[in-house]
Design a protein around this motif. Structure first.
Motif, short mmCIF file in Angstrom:
data_model
loop_
_atom_site.label_atom_id
_atom_site.label_comp_id
_atom_site.label_asym_id
_atom_site.label_seq_id
_atom_site.Cartn_x
_atom_site.Cartn_y
_atom_site.Cartn_z
N ALA A 108 0.83 -1.21 0.00
CA ALA A 108 0.00 0.00 0.00
C ALA A 108 0.86 1.26 0.00
CB ALA A 108 -0.91 -0.01 1.23
N THR A 109 0.46 2.25 -0.78
CA THR A 109 1.21 3.49 -0.88
C THR A 109 0.60 4.59 -0.02
OG1 THR A 109 -0.09 4.26 -2.77
CG2 THR A 109 1.89 2.94 -3.25
N ASN A 110 1.41 5.61 0.24
CA ASN A 110 0.91 6.75 1.02
C ASN A 110 -0.26 7.44 0.33
OD1 ASN A 110 2.87 6.33 2.97
ND2 ASN A 110 4.29 7.83 2.12
N GLY A 111 -0.14 7.66 -0.97
CA GLY A 111 -1.22 8.30 -1.69
C GLY A 111 -2.48 7.47 -1.69
N GLY A 112 -2.34 6.17 -1.87
CA GLY A 112 -3.50 5.29 -1.85
C GLY A 112 -4.18 5.23 -0.51
N ASN A 113 -3.39 5.30 0.56
CA ASN A 113 -3.97 5.28 1.90
C ASN A 113 -4.93 6.44 2.11
OD1 ASN A 113 -4.16 5.69 4.90
ND2 ASN A 113 -2.82 3.91 4.91
N LEU A 114 -4.57 7.60 1.57
CA LEU A 114 -5.42 8.78 1.70
C LEU A 114 -6.74 8.63 0.97
CD1 LEU A 114 -2.80 11.61 1.02
CD2 LEU A 114 -3.47 10.69 3.23
N LEU A 115 -6.75 7.79 -0.08
CA LEU A 115 -7.89 7.70 -0.98
C LEU A 115 -8.75 6.46 -0.76
CD1 LEU A 115 -6.14 8.83 -4.28
CD2 LEU A 115 -7.58 10.21 -2.78
N GLN A 116 -8.44 5.64 0.22
CA GLN A 116 -9.19 4.40 0.38
C GLN A 116 -10.66 4.67 0.72
OE1 GLN A 116 -8.22 2.01 4.00
NE2 GLN A 116 -6.67 3.59 4.33
N LYS A 117 -11.49 3.71 0.34
CA LYS A 117 -12.92 3.83 0.55
C LYS A 117 -13.33 3.25 1.90
CE LYS A 117 -14.26 5.45 -3.53
NZ LYS A 117 -15.02 6.71 -3.71
N THR A 118 -14.53 3.63 2.34
CA THR A 118 -15.07 3.10 3.58
C THR A 118 -15.20 1.58 3.51
OG1 THR A 118 -16.94 3.20 5.11
CG2 THR A 118 -17.44 3.36 2.78
N ARG A 119 -15.17 0.93 4.68
CA ARG A 119 -15.39 -0.51 4.74
C ARG A 119 -16.81 -0.83 5.23
NH1 ARG A 119 -10.38 0.46 2.74
NH2 ARG A 119 -9.26 -1.46 2.35
N CYS A 120 -17.74 0.08 5.04
CA CYS A 120 -19.14 -0.16 5.41
C CYS A 120 -19.66 -1.41 4.72
CB CYS A 120 -19.99 1.05 5.02
SG CYS A 120 -21.77 0.81 5.20
N TYR A 121 -20.34 -2.27 5.48
CA TYR A 121 -20.86 -3.52 4.94
C TYR A 121 -21.78 -3.28 3.74
CZ TYR A 121 -20.35 -3.99 10.05
OH TYR A 121 -19.94 -3.88 11.35
N TYR A 122 -22.61 -2.25 3.85
CA TYR A 122 -23.62 -1.99 2.83
C TYR A 122 -22.98 -1.42 1.57
CZ TYR A 122 -26.65 -2.76 6.80
OH TYR A 122 -27.27 -3.32 7.90
N PHE A 123 -21.92 -0.64 1.73
CA PHE A 123 -21.19 -0.13 0.57
C PHE A 123 -20.58 -1.27 -0.23
CE2 PHE A 123 -17.06 1.16 -1.23
CZ PHE A 123 -17.48 2.12 -2.12
N TYR A 124 -20.08 -2.28 0.46
CA TYR A 124 -19.39 -3.38 -0.21
C TYR A 124 -20.33 -4.44 -0.78
CZ TYR A 124 -14.43 -2.41 0.22
OH TYR A 124 -13.17 -1.89 0.03
N ASP A 125 -21.60 -4.33 -0.51
CA ASP A 125 -22.57 -5.30 -1.06
C ASP A 125 -23.33 -4.64 -2.20
OD1 ASP A 125 -24.53 -7.15 -1.63
OD2 ASP A 125 -24.91 -7.65 0.47
#
Length: 340
Positions: A108-125
């Motif tokens: 994982a990169t520093n830039g990518g860490n800033l841009l990661q998405k939420t891990r909400c269950y409903y978002f991922y389904d």
């Protein structure tokens, strides 16, 4: 099978030209979150623009004013174990090492860490409604399973939380994000980078779609003497925070001269309340004053059922972490337990 084009880019100008002109294109760096989203059919780019050979994004150097620049393509592991970060910004190192696994931190990169998405269950389904994924479809988390969800900065549209540990440390350090577009570079204060859901939960940050994060600037003050990072989670490793707290204190003659307190796991962005930090200035670093600051930070918090416990637990975590910051060597020793 999803067909896509793959471009390997050697300079930032070429990368920016392609991201601006190719519809549904995405930058590829470490890919640890992008591949997740793709795997769950939440993201289907037509073109991947591989930026791993952009040498100007892998630099790190101290500047004349005492700040420290970290390239966006440096991995989380390289950043956490960098000798300058360990010496001058140990709060950042601790927050990174509290997140993910060693394997992910190596990619994982520093830039990518800033841009990661939420891990909400409903978002991922993808079969369920989600305003962040499909604006206007609803937020089932509000009346559903919401133990991991936000208690501050929420809206009727979304109660998701931002998952990064690293960003909580960066928020406490008041880092600055350097970005580049076809029209040149600009600097974004960390507090202005991530956004609250409001009416547009699908927007996570203030980075334009045709811009590229080039680096992170850490200010001169790193709180190397009095700091602590506390992460409360359901299991001791490889789990997202229920609540996390990054604290940096500057002490002189037994009084607090500067305080920075940032929380993760409770909002759509790392959470700070400057009024609480200002309250602590010229106060004794004791439990009573930290408790008052905690009340100020969590003021207005609202639970949604399963996550009601976060309100009181957040207050206790703030107090505990501030006390831990008074003696980092003790709180970070092997076997030390961050009991509340």
């Amino acid at each position: 099978m999803n067909n896509f084009k793959y471009l390997k880019i050697s300079n930032s100008e070429e990368a920016l030209h392609n991201i601006s002109n190719l519809q549904n294109s995405k930058f590829l760096a470490g890919g640890t979150n992008l591949i997740d989203l793709w795997k769950y059919d939440l993201l289907n780019p037509d073109t991947l623009i591989d930026i791993n050979e952009l040498q100007d994004l892998t630099t790190e150097n101290e500047t004349a004013d005492g700040s420290f620049f970290l390239g966006a393509l440096l991995t989380n592991a390289e950043t956490a174990h960098h000798p300058v970060v360990e010496e001058k910004y140990p709060l950042l190192s601790r927050s990174i090492l509290a997140g993910a696994s060693a394997q992910i931190r190596n990619s994982a990169t520093n830039g990518g860490n800033l841009l990661q998405k939420t891990r909400c269950y409903y978002f991922y389904d993808a079969a369920l409604p989600c305003n962040k994924r499909n604006p206007g479809s609803g937020c089932p988390a509000i009346e559903g399973s919401n133990r991991m969800h936000a208690i501050l900065g929420t809206s009727e549209k979304c109660i998701a939380v931002f998952p990064s540990d690293m960003c909580v440390g960066l928020a406490a350090l008041e880092a600055v994000i350097q970005v580049k577009g076809l029209n040149g570079e600009r600097l974004i204060k960390f507090e202005d980078f991530h956004t609250l859901p409001g009416e547009t939960p699908e927007i996570d940050n203030t980075l334009a779609e045709d811009e590229l994060i080039t680096g992170i600037i850490l200010p001169k003050e790193g709180f190397a003497e009095n700091f602590s990072y506390l992460k409360l989670r359901d299991r001791s490793s490889y789990a997202f925070a229920l609540i996390s707290v990054a604290t940096g204190l500057k002490l002189e003659n037994g009084l607090i001269k500067k305080a920075r307190i940032a929380l993760g796991g409770i909002a759509h962005k790392p959470w700070r309340v400057k009024e609480a930090e200002d309250f602590l200035i010229d106060k004794k670093p004791d439990e009573e004053n930290f408790r008052t600051a905690a009340e100020m930070i969590i003021k207005g918090a609202k639970g949604f059922g399963d996550n009601d416990f976060k309100i009181e637990l957040s207050k206790k975590a703030i107090v505990r972490n501030c006390l831990m910051a008074l003696d980092p060597t003790e709180s970070q020793r092997p076997g030390a337990k961050p009991a509340l």
